[in-house]
Design a protein around this motif. Structure first.
Motif, PDB file in Angstrom:
ATOM      1  N   ALA A  34       0.829  -1.058   0.026  1.00 49.64           N
ATOM      2  CA  ALA A  34       0.046   0.058  -0.007  1.00 49.64           C
ATOM      3  C   ALA A  34       0.991   1.009   0.024  1.00 49.64           C
ATOM      4  CB  ALA A  34      -1.004  -0.018   1.060  1.00 49.64           C
ATOM      5  N   TYR A  35       0.473   2.120  -0.573  1.00 50.31           N
ATOM      6  CA  TYR A  35       1.048   3.583  -0.376  1.00 50.31           C
ATOM      7  C   TYR A  35       1.971   4.062  -1.589  1.00 50.31           C
ATOM      8  CZ  TYR A  35      -0.569   3.000   4.549  1.00 50.31           C
ATOM      9  OH  TYR A  35      -1.526   2.883   5.587  1.00 50.31           O
ATOM     10  N   VAL A  36       2.600   2.845  -1.927  1.00 48.82           N
ATOM     11  CA  VAL A  36       3.711   3.118  -2.986  1.00 48.82           C
ATOM     12  C   VAL A  36       3.428   2.181  -3.962  1.00 48.82           C
ATOM     13  CG1 VAL A  36       5.545   3.764  -1.163  1.00 48.82           C
ATOM     14  CG2 VAL A  36       5.274   1.359  -1.760  1.00 48.82           C
ATOM     15  N   TYR A  37       3.757   2.722  -5.420  1.00 47.25           N
ATOM     16  CA  TYR A  37       3.424   1.856  -6.519  1.00 47.25           C
ATOM     17  C   TYR A  37       4.871   1.880  -7.313  1.00 47.25           C
ATOM     18  CZ  TYR A  37      -1.255   2.667  -5.306  1.00 47.25           C
ATOM     19  OH  TYR A  37      -2.439   2.588  -4.665  1.00 47.25           O
ATOM     20  N   ASP A  38       5.194   0.615  -7.779  1.00 45.08           N
ATOM     21  CA  ASP A  38       6.426   0.395  -8.129  1.00 45.08           C
ATOM     22  C   ASP A  38       6.508  -0.293  -9.405  1.00 45.08           C
ATOM     23  OD1 ASP A  38       9.316  -0.134  -8.520  1.00 45.08           O
ATOM     24  OD2 ASP A  38       9.499  -1.592  -6.813  1.00 45.08           O
ATOM     25  N   THR A  39       7.019   0.086 -10.395  1.00 48.03           N
ATOM     26  CA  THR A  39       6.943  -0.365 -11.802  1.00 48.03           C
ATOM     27  C   THR A  39       8.110  -1.777 -11.890  1.00 48.03           C
ATOM     28  OG1 THR A  39       8.988   0.818 -12.766  1.00 48.03           O
ATOM     29  CG2 THR A  39       6.536   1.638 -13.067  1.00 48.03           C
ATOM     30  N   GLY A  40       8.986  -1.729 -10.956  1.00 49.84           N
ATOM     31  CA  GLY A  40      10.318  -2.532 -10.991  1.00 49.84           C
ATOM     32  C   GLY A  40      11.252  -2.242 -12.022  1.00 49.84           C
ATOM     33  N   ARG A  41      11.177  -0.940 -12.506  1.00 46.16           N
ATOM     34  CA  ARG A  41      12.112  -0.478 -13.353  1.00 46.16           C
ATOM     35  C   ARG A  41      12.761   0.840 -13.196  1.00 46.16           C
ATOM     36  NH1 ARG A  41       8.484  -1.137 -19.262  1.00 46.16           N
ATOM     37  NH2 ARG A  41       7.456  -2.980 -18.783  1.00 46.16           N
ATOM     38  N   PRO A  42      13.978   0.649 -12.733  1.00 48.58           N
ATOM     39  CA  PRO A  42      14.325   1.657 -12.114  1.00 48.58           C
ATOM     40  C   PRO A  42      14.920   2.899 -13.246  1.00 48.58           C
ATOM     41  CG  PRO A  42      15.711  -0.276 -11.463  1.00 48.58           C
ATOM     42  CD  PRO A  42      14.659  -0.578 -12.464  1.00 48.58           C
ATOM     43  N   GLU A  43      14.994   2.656 -14.312  1.00 50.25           N
ATOM     44  CA  GLU A  43      15.413   3.552 -15.357  1.00 50.25           C
ATOM     45  C   GLU A  43      14.207   4.513 -15.431  1.00 50.25           C
ATOM     46  OE1 GLU A  43      13.498   0.338 -17.637  1.00 50.25           O
ATOM     47  OE2 GLU A  43      14.942   0.567 -15.689  1.00 50.25           O
ATOM     48  N   VAL A  44      12.864   3.996 -15.213  1.00 49.61           N
ATOM     49  CA  VAL A  44      11.549   4.917 -15.316  1.00 49.61           C
ATOM     50  C   VAL A  44      11.443   5.875 -14.024  1.00 49.61           C
ATOM     51  CG1 VAL A  44       9.046   5.037 -15.230  1.00 49.61           C
ATOM     52  CG2 VAL A  44      10.418   3.029 -16.515  1.00 49.61           C
ATOM     53  N   LEU A 234      -2.460   9.633 -10.891  1.00 43.48           N
ATOM     54  CA  LEU A 234      -0.965   9.387 -11.699  1.00 43.48           C
ATOM     55  C   LEU A 234      -0.178   8.855 -10.895  1.00 43.48           C
ATOM     56  CD1 LEU A 234      -1.235  12.285 -14.474  1.00 43.48           C
ATOM     57  CD2 LEU A 234      -2.632  10.199 -14.284  1.00 43.48           C
ATOM     58  N   HIS A 235      -0.201   8.943  -9.679  1.00 47.08           N
ATOM     59  CA  HIS A 235       0.721   8.792  -8.760  1.00 47.08           C
ATOM     60  C   HIS A 235       0.438   7.254  -8.029  1.00 47.08           C
ATOM     61  CE1 HIS A 235      -1.114  11.256  -5.590  1.00 47.08           C
ATOM     62  NE2 HIS A 235      -1.506   9.858  -5.508  1.00 47.08           N
ATOM     63  N   LYS A 236      -0.447   6.535  -8.901  1.00 51.82           N
ATOM     64  CA  LYS A 236      -0.954   5.353  -8.261  1.00 51.82           C
ATOM     65  C   LYS A 236      -0.287   4.466  -9.526  1.00 51.82           C
ATOM     66  CE  LYS A 236      -4.379   5.939  -4.858  1.00 51.82           C
ATOM     67  NZ  LYS A 236      -4.396   7.445  -4.741  1.00 51.82           N
ATOM     68  N   PHE A 237      -1.459   3.786 -10.369  1.00 54.53           N
ATOM     69  CA  PHE A 237      -0.934   2.909 -11.483  1.00 54.53           C
ATOM     70  C   PHE A 237      -0.466   3.762 -12.744  1.00 54.53           C
ATOM     71  CE2 PHE A 237      -3.520   0.089  -8.733  1.00 54.53           C
ATOM     72  CZ  PHE A 237      -2.566  -1.113  -8.844  1.00 54.53           C
ATOM     73  N   GLY A 238      -0.227   4.877 -12.689  1.00 60.75           N
ATOM     74  CA  GLY A 238       0.764   5.512 -13.501  1.00 60.75           C
ATOM     75  C   GLY A 238       1.877   5.957 -13.191  1.00 60.75           C
ATOM     76  N   TYR A 239       2.237   5.377 -11.978  1.00 64.56           N
ATOM     77  CA  TYR A 239       3.651   5.189 -11.414  1.00 64.56           C
ATOM     78  C   TYR A 239       4.556   6.493 -11.563  1.00 64.56           C
ATOM     79  CZ  TYR A 239       2.455   0.226 -11.841  1.00 64.56           C
ATOM     80  OH  TYR A 239       1.829  -0.900 -11.910  1.00 64.56           O
ATOM     81  N   ALA A 240       3.706   7.722 -11.268  1.00 66.31           N
ATOM     82  CA  ALA A 240       4.496   8.835 -11.435  1.00 66.31           C
ATOM     83  C   ALA A 240       4.991   9.231 -10.206  1.00 66.31           C
ATOM     84  CB  ALA A 240       3.527  10.009 -11.770  1.00 66.31           C
TER      85      ALA A 240
END
Length: 476
Positions: A34-44, A234-240
């Motif tokens: 919860a609270y954080v959303y991570d793509t698993g892609r450090p470059e993004v 956008l700071h959820k599943f937009g991963y911003a």
């Protein structure tokens, strides 16, 4: 804190920040659900951070002074509108501000004989209650089905009055991750001449990609007749980076109702699209860069991975003795509770046991007939660790069964329920908490089972009063 006599070096400051963050939950890796959303892609995330820093000192207060703000916002809002049925929008600091503006626009769009009202399902985000509190709107609560957790269109219609300015539905609601029957609710609102807002803060930038990945997602956005506004974080599943959200309006005239202008002073021109006036363009730059760095293909790949992880997680939890998945979520939000009968476990103890093992599983209190449960937000990185998560859930469940329910001192709930909190200062409240084993000033990751058990036993208004005191003590 007092200011140092002399300025400190950057290295010293960064070392101090690292020390302060020592007990924080990790924001990468998928162990915080919860609270954080991570793509698993450090470059993004790196691209977003650099863009954020580049726009850090740009002030969005006056778009004529910083044209970059206008161009970036038009691109970001345009991308959201293209994905979610059109309309015009505003870039905001988060879902609460997006919802606040939607409620303001609805309130200001219609004259009422009495106080303006809005119909809000009990599973809708508390941001609607916050907006109502700030804006003088009455909330009419709408029950949800105890099995599906979706709002009933008939129950929505039953609470609409001549003073109703807004009807709310969720896509999905956060607690159980299910989508309300948007088309039916919006149709009822339109037939009664009432605006309809879809809270897609958590799902707006997720559900379209899940649909494209093969999930069955019902219509929910501005393309649905009767839907007049929609919020999408956008700071959820937009991963911003935090805080980035968009509120869309089907009609430009309705968006204008969200704006604020004042010429009643001799200073600079005041015209605000959001609740805030001065604010950094850093979050806007971060959101713009994240969109550009991922693109359609990146979001679709994340959608596929998230969908697969959510399915595997739901199936795995259903096999663990003592647990049951709540509802049939279309999204990648998963809630599970204790199984009924002797196999059941205390989910608050389960959450503490998982935290001991390095995982944060978010506890949720019971409310309106919905039992206490655990919430997991499945993100792009979850698939890499879903097997490990299931192992931890199984271990934590067994440990919770062995420990038994959280033990509350006799009479504690009654004591808290009857407290005159206004008669206690923060120090006295902190001492009372410490007397029952709750150290509000401690470090590390505290056990919360007792606290949650007490809160769960209280009515909502007392929970709120106690939570406010907790917050006050923590920051004293």
């Amino acid at each position: 804190m007092s200011l140092p006599d002399k300025g400190r070096t950057t290295d010293e400051l960064l070392a101090e920040i690292a020390r302060l963050k020592r007990d924080d939950l990790p924001v990468r890796g998928g162990k915080v659900t919860a609270y954080v959303y991570d793509t698993g892609r450090p470059e993004v995330h790196e691209a977003a951070a650099r863009a954020y820093f580049e726009m850090l000192e740009v002030n969005t207060l006056d778009p004529t002074a910083f044209p970059s703000v206008v161009e970036m916002e038009k691109q970001v809002v345009g991308a959201v509108a293209e994905l979610l049925g059109g309309g015009v929008g505003i870039f905001t600091s988060g879902g609460t501000e997006s919802i606040m503006l939607a409620v303001k626009a609805a309130r200001d769009s219609r004259e009422t004989a009495g106080r303006p009202r809005m119909a809000v399902p009990v599973t809708a985000h508390p941001a609607f209650h916050k907006a109502a509190h700030y804006l003088g709107v009455v909330v009419d609560a709408v029950p949800v089905d105890p099995v599906t957790f979706r709002a009933s269109p008939a129950d929505v219609e039953a609470v609409i009055t001549e003073d109703t300015v807004l009807v709310v539905a969720s896509a999905p609601s956060y607690p159980q991750g299910v989508i309300d029957p948007i088309a039916e609710i919006a149709g009822i609102a339109a037939a009664r001449g009432v605006l309809c807002h879809v809270d897609a803060c958590v799902g707006g930038w997720l559900l379209p990609w899940l649909r494209e990945a093969g999930a069955e997602i019902p219509p929910f956005d501005l393309s649905v007749p009767g839907v007049t506004s929609l919020s999408c974080d956008l700071h959820k599943f937009g991963y911003a980076p935090k805080g980035a959200s968009v509120v869309l309006f089907a009609d430009p005239a309705l968006r204008r109702r969200a704006y604020f202008a004042s010429a009643s002073w001799p200073g600079y021109t005041v015209i605000n699209a959001t609740v805030q006036s001065s604010k950094s363009a850093g979050p806007l730059g971060g959101a713009w860069a994240t969109f550009q760095a991922l693109g359609r293909e990146g979001y679709l790949e994340l959608g596929r991975a998230t969908l697969a992880a959510a399915r595997e997680l739901r199936e795995g939890i259903a096999k663990i003795p003592g647990l049951r998945v709540l509802g049939d979520p279309e999204s990648t939000l998963v809630a599970f509770g204790s199984a009924e009968g002797e196999d059941g476990v205390d989910v608050f103890v389960l959450s503490d046991e998982a935290r001991k093992r390095g995982w944060f599983l978010q506890p949720q209190l019971s409310y309106a007939g919905i039992p206490a449960n655990i919430h997991i937000t499945v993100t792009g990185v979850t698939m890499r660790g879903v097997e490990a998560m299931l192992e931890v859930i199984a271990e934590a469940t067994e440990a919770a069964r062995e420990r038994g329910p959280a033990e509350l001192p006799e009479g504690l709930v009654e004591l808290v329920a009857g407290l005159d909190l206004d008669a206690l200062d923060d120090a006295a409240f902190g001492e009372l908490a410490a007397a029952v084993g709750v150290d509000l000033g401690g470090s590390g990751q505290p056990e919360m089972a007792v606290v949650n058990a007490v809160l769960d036993a209280l009515p909502a208004d007392r929970r709120e009063a106690v939570l406010i005191r907790f917050l006050s003590v923590i920051y004293s």
